[in-house]
Design a protein around this motif. Structure first.
Motif, PDB file in Angstrom:
ATOM      1  N   VAL A  46      15.706   8.738  86.121  1.00 27.80           N
ATOM      2  CA  VAL A  46      14.562   8.499  85.246  1.00 27.80           C
ATOM      3  C   VAL A  46      13.325   8.494  86.142  1.00 27.80           C
ATOM      4  O   VAL A  46      13.234   7.690  87.072  1.00 27.80           O
ATOM      5  CB  VAL A  46      14.694   7.153  84.503  1.00 27.80           C
ATOM      6  N   GLN A  47      12.385   9.404  85.874  1.00 31.04           N
ATOM      7  CA  GLN A  47      11.190   9.522  86.706  1.00 31.04           C
ATOM      8  C   GLN A  47       9.958   9.205  85.861  1.00 31.04           C
ATOM      9  O   GLN A  47       9.689   9.872  84.869  1.00 31.04           O
ATOM     10  CB  GLN A  47      11.081  10.934  87.281  1.00 31.04           C
ATOM     11  N   ILE A  48       9.215   8.177  86.288  1.00 31.87           N
ATOM     12  CA  ILE A  48       8.002   7.770  85.592  1.00 31.87           C
ATOM     13  C   ILE A  48       6.811   8.300  86.380  1.00 31.87           C
ATOM     14  O   ILE A  48       6.586   7.928  87.525  1.00 31.87           O
ATOM     15  CB  ILE A  48       7.930   6.238  85.451  1.00 31.87           C
ATOM     16  N   THR A  53       3.628   4.352  82.435  1.00 28.28           N
ATOM     17  CA  THR A  53       4.236   3.045  82.652  1.00 28.28           C
ATOM     18  C   THR A  53       5.498   2.926  81.800  1.00 28.28           C
ATOM     19  O   THR A  53       5.491   3.285  80.624  1.00 28.28           O
ATOM     20  CB  THR A  53       3.265   1.912  82.283  1.00 28.28           C
ATOM     21  N   LEU A  54       6.558   2.418  82.411  1.00 29.17           N
ATOM     22  CA  LEU A  54       7.780   2.096  81.691  1.00 29.17           C
ATOM     23  C   LEU A  54       7.760   0.608  81.372  1.00 29.17           C
ATOM     24  O   LEU A  54       7.700  -0.224  82.275  1.00 29.17           O
ATOM     25  CB  LEU A  54       9.010   2.430  82.535  1.00 29.17           C
ATOM     26  N   ILE A  72       9.904   5.224  90.125  1.00 29.99           N
ATOM     27  CA  ILE A  72       8.601   4.823  89.613  1.00 29.99           C
ATOM     28  C   ILE A  72       7.499   5.395  90.500  1.00 29.99           C
ATOM     29  O   ILE A  72       7.319   4.965  91.638  1.00 29.99           O
ATOM     30  CB  ILE A  72       8.471   3.289  89.538  1.00 29.99           C
ATOM     31  N   LYS A  73       6.762   6.363  89.964  1.00 25.72           N
ATOM     32  CA  LYS A  73       5.554   6.847  90.635  1.00 25.72           C
ATOM     33  C   LYS A  73       4.308   6.275  89.953  1.00 25.72           C
ATOM     34  O   LYS A  73       3.218   6.331  90.500  1.00 25.72           O
ATOM     35  CB  LYS A  73       5.508   8.375  90.617  1.00 25.72           C
ATOM     36  N   GLY A  74       4.516   5.753  88.744  1.00 28.19           N
ATOM     37  CA  GLY A  74       3.446   5.090  88.002  1.00 28.19           C
ATOM     38  C   GLY A  74       3.655   3.592  88.058  1.00 28.19           C
ATOM     39  O   GLY A  74       3.478   2.972  89.105  1.00 28.19           O
TER      40      GLY A  74
END
Length: 199
Positions: A46-48, A53-54, A72-74
């Motif tokens: 899973v790439q954000i 935002t997740l 998480i990149k965000g």
């Protein structure tokens, strides 16, 4: 008529089961994982994305299929509550929560129980700002930072049979802010040495 009434009563009293929600892939807009959609199975990474935002609601349960990760990149807002914690079973995962080049100020995790996974939380790349982690419970896992910047603020958390480690930098967790942590059976000699030295 009595049979029908009894059948309807039993139907109403029967436990409600939620279907599993499978998730994976890249997300470029905000995502919310709800209690109604729980449990969530990570079937692929899973790439954000940096602008996304997740959000994970209280009581959500998450597990992994294979070596996938939540990248998480965000930002991530995993907002459990006391008695309604977010449960993350990292069994089989290489990295459970992986921050890569993230602005850590977009992330807040509260009342999350993370068990298993080679790395429970990993901050990597060129992270910036400070992410806040409160009331976490990590079991049989690792927190690691190999990023060139950024900070993890760990507060009021319990770590059991785990390690806090650093890959590239000399300090354990870059500019750590540590408060009210409890450790059981973990490898914390380096942290205790830092605290004695006032670093």
């Amino acid at each position: 008529m009595k049979f029908l009434t009894a059948f309807l009563l039993l139907l109403c009293l029967a436990p409600i089961s939620h279907a599993q929600t499978n998730v994976g892939g890249a997300y470029f807009s905000n995502q919310t994982w709800t209690l109604a959609g729980s449990p969530y199975m990570i079937t692929s990474d899973v790439q954000i994305a940096p602008a996304a935002t997740l959000t994970i609601q209280p009581g959500v349960a998450i597990s992994f299929n294979g070596g996938s990760e939540i990248l998480i990149k965000g930002g991530i807002q995993a907002l459990g509550t006391l008695g309604n914690e977010i449960s993350i079973d990292g069994t089989g995962a290489q990295n459970v929560i992986h921050f890569l080049d993230a602005n850590m100020s977009m992330s807040l995790m509260e009342y999350c129980n993370i068990a298993g996974g080679v790395k429970g939380i990993w901050m990597d790349g060129q992270a910036t700002q400070t992410g806040t982690f409160r009331h976490l419970q990590l079991d049989n896992s690792i927190i690691q930072q190999t990023s060139t910047g950024g900070t993890m603020k760990l507060m009021n958390s319990l770590f059991d049979t785990m390690e806090i480690m650093n890959g590239k930098n000399a300090d354990l967790i870059r500019r750590p802010t540590i408060g009210e942590l409890r450790f059981y059976s973990g490898s914390v000699d380096a942290l205790q040495k830092k605290q004695r030295e006032g670093k």
